[in-house]
Write a protein that holds these residues in place. Structure first.
Motif, PDB file in Angstrom:
ATOM      1  N   GLU A 120      52.056   8.807  20.718  1.00  0.00           N
ATOM      2  CA  GLU A 120      52.752   7.774  21.459  1.00  0.00           C
ATOM      3  C   GLU A 120      54.064   7.399  20.767  1.00  0.00           C
ATOM      4  O   GLU A 120      54.162   7.443  19.537  1.00  0.00           O
ATOM      5  N   SER A 143      55.947   1.800  23.769  1.00  0.00           N
ATOM      6  CA  SER A 143      56.321   2.706  24.833  1.00  0.00           C
ATOM      7  C   SER A 143      57.631   3.376  24.421  1.00  0.00           C
ATOM      8  O   SER A 143      58.036   3.275  23.259  1.00  0.00           O
ATOM      9  N   GLN A 160      62.352  -1.331  25.809  1.00  0.00           N
ATOM     10  CA  GLN A 160      61.290  -0.457  26.299  1.00  0.00           C
ATOM     11  C   GLN A 160      61.697   0.103  27.657  1.00  0.00           C
ATOM     12  O   GLN A 160      61.730  -0.632  28.655  1.00  0.00           O
ATOM     13  N   GLU A 163      58.773   0.138  30.594  1.00  0.00           N
ATOM     14  CA  GLU A 163      58.268  -1.161  31.032  1.00  0.00           C
ATOM     15  C   GLU A 163      59.371  -2.105  31.492  1.00  0.00           C
ATOM     16  O   GLU A 163      59.089  -3.185  31.993  1.00  0.00           O
TER      17      GLU A 163
END
Length: 313
Positions: A120, A143, A160, A163
């Motif tokens: 990730e 993210s 991000q 998002e």
């Protein structure tokens, strides 16, 4: 892997007295250029890697931190010798944002794909030793990261992209999540207005920049821009404070009334000036009368008259 290496780099002029040169990233090449602006001299090529992206200076030590996106590594550059004294390979994939923490205790990098040892993306914290070299201290999975800044109260702010938000993190190895604020679509780079306690966030899939109140982590207003705003500058002009917004995918350059934006007015943009080319960065003249704007596609710069809101040359 972290390695301690010495790399002189090609064509470095060592007969000089400048200890803190200007570093210019050359995104399409494999190095940064060290420049003495006072003498108008290129001192040499420093660092080596694919897609040089950010250069961050230590406030007290003669070192800078060079981050590369494609080769995904970090270099610690000695500014007195222009030699690489440390190279850190394990920076995940596509490190794109970087910031130096308060008191220069930590260096932070945000990744777009993954972080070391995970699948990730997120933020990497590296502790800074007394000699300016670094070592891994912490990681937080998030993210896809883009822009990264330290705010006026010391917090670390990270955009991000998936998002559509900005996160507030603690500026240490814990990277504690403190708060968040919404932005537009795919926030990219960010600019702090410290005296106003605000953060200007460019949204790459929109024609707008979001102005975030850092105390309440709420949206103060939006600045209308050209498509895909990229870069931001402030000019203390003869009429008012100007906010200058280039655009990567548009020929229109935005000039906003920054005081109106600070006050939260709904439409602070004064003009969208057609400069005939896509742009990425701008800088005002010292008197705030003009702005010099680059071009992504042409071999010229544009000089804007900020009083008349028109192209001067």
């Amino acid at each position: 892997m972290t390695t301690n290496t010495v790399s002189t780099g090609p064509d470095v002029d060592r007969d000089r007295t400048v200890t803190r040169p200007t570093l210019v990233k050359n995104a399409a090449s494999s190095y940064f250029s060290a420049v003495d602006l006072e003498d108008g001299e290129v001192l040499g090529q420093v660092g080596t890697g694919r897609y040089p992206h950010t250069a961050v200076f230590h406030p007290d030590l003669p070192v800078a931190y060079l981050l590369y996106i494609s080769s995904a590594h970090l270099e610690v550059l000695d500014l007195e010798t222009l030699e690489t004294v440390q190279r850190i390979e394990d920076m995940g994939t596509a490190p794109v944002g970087s910031a130096l923490g308060p008191n220069a205790e930590y260096f932070f990098a945000g990744t777009a794909v993954d972080t070391p040892g995970t699948d990730e993306p997120g933020v990497i914290a590296l502790s800074i030793d007394d000699d300016g070299t670094v070592e891994h201290a912490g990681t937080r999975e998030l993210s896809r990261c883009s822009g990264m800044r330290i705010g006026p109260r010391g917090s670390l702010y990270v955009a991000q992209k998936r998002e559509w938000e900005v996160l507030e993190l603690s500026p240490d190895s814990d990277l504690e999540l403190r708060d968040s604020a919404p932005t537009g679509q795919e926030p990219h780079d960010m600019y702090v207005l410290p005296e106003d306690g605000l953060l200007v966030v460019n949204n790459s899939l929109e024609s707008a920049a979001t102005v975030v109140d850092l105390e309440t982590m709420t949206v103060r207003t939006e600045i209308e821009t050209g498509q895909n705003p990229h870069g931001f500058a402030v000019a203390d002009g003869p009429g008012y404070r100007y906010g200058l917004s280039p655009a990567r995918d548009d020929d229109h350059f935005a000039v906003a009334d920054l005081d109106a934006a600070v006050a939260g007015e709904a439409d602070p943009t004064e003009a969208l000036v057609d400069v005939g080319t896509s742009t990425g960065f701008a800088a005002p003249t010292p008197d705030g009368r003009y702005a010099v704007v680059d071009s992504y596609d042409e071999s010229f710069v544009t000089i804007l008259d900020l009083v008349d809101l028109s192209v001067a040359r």
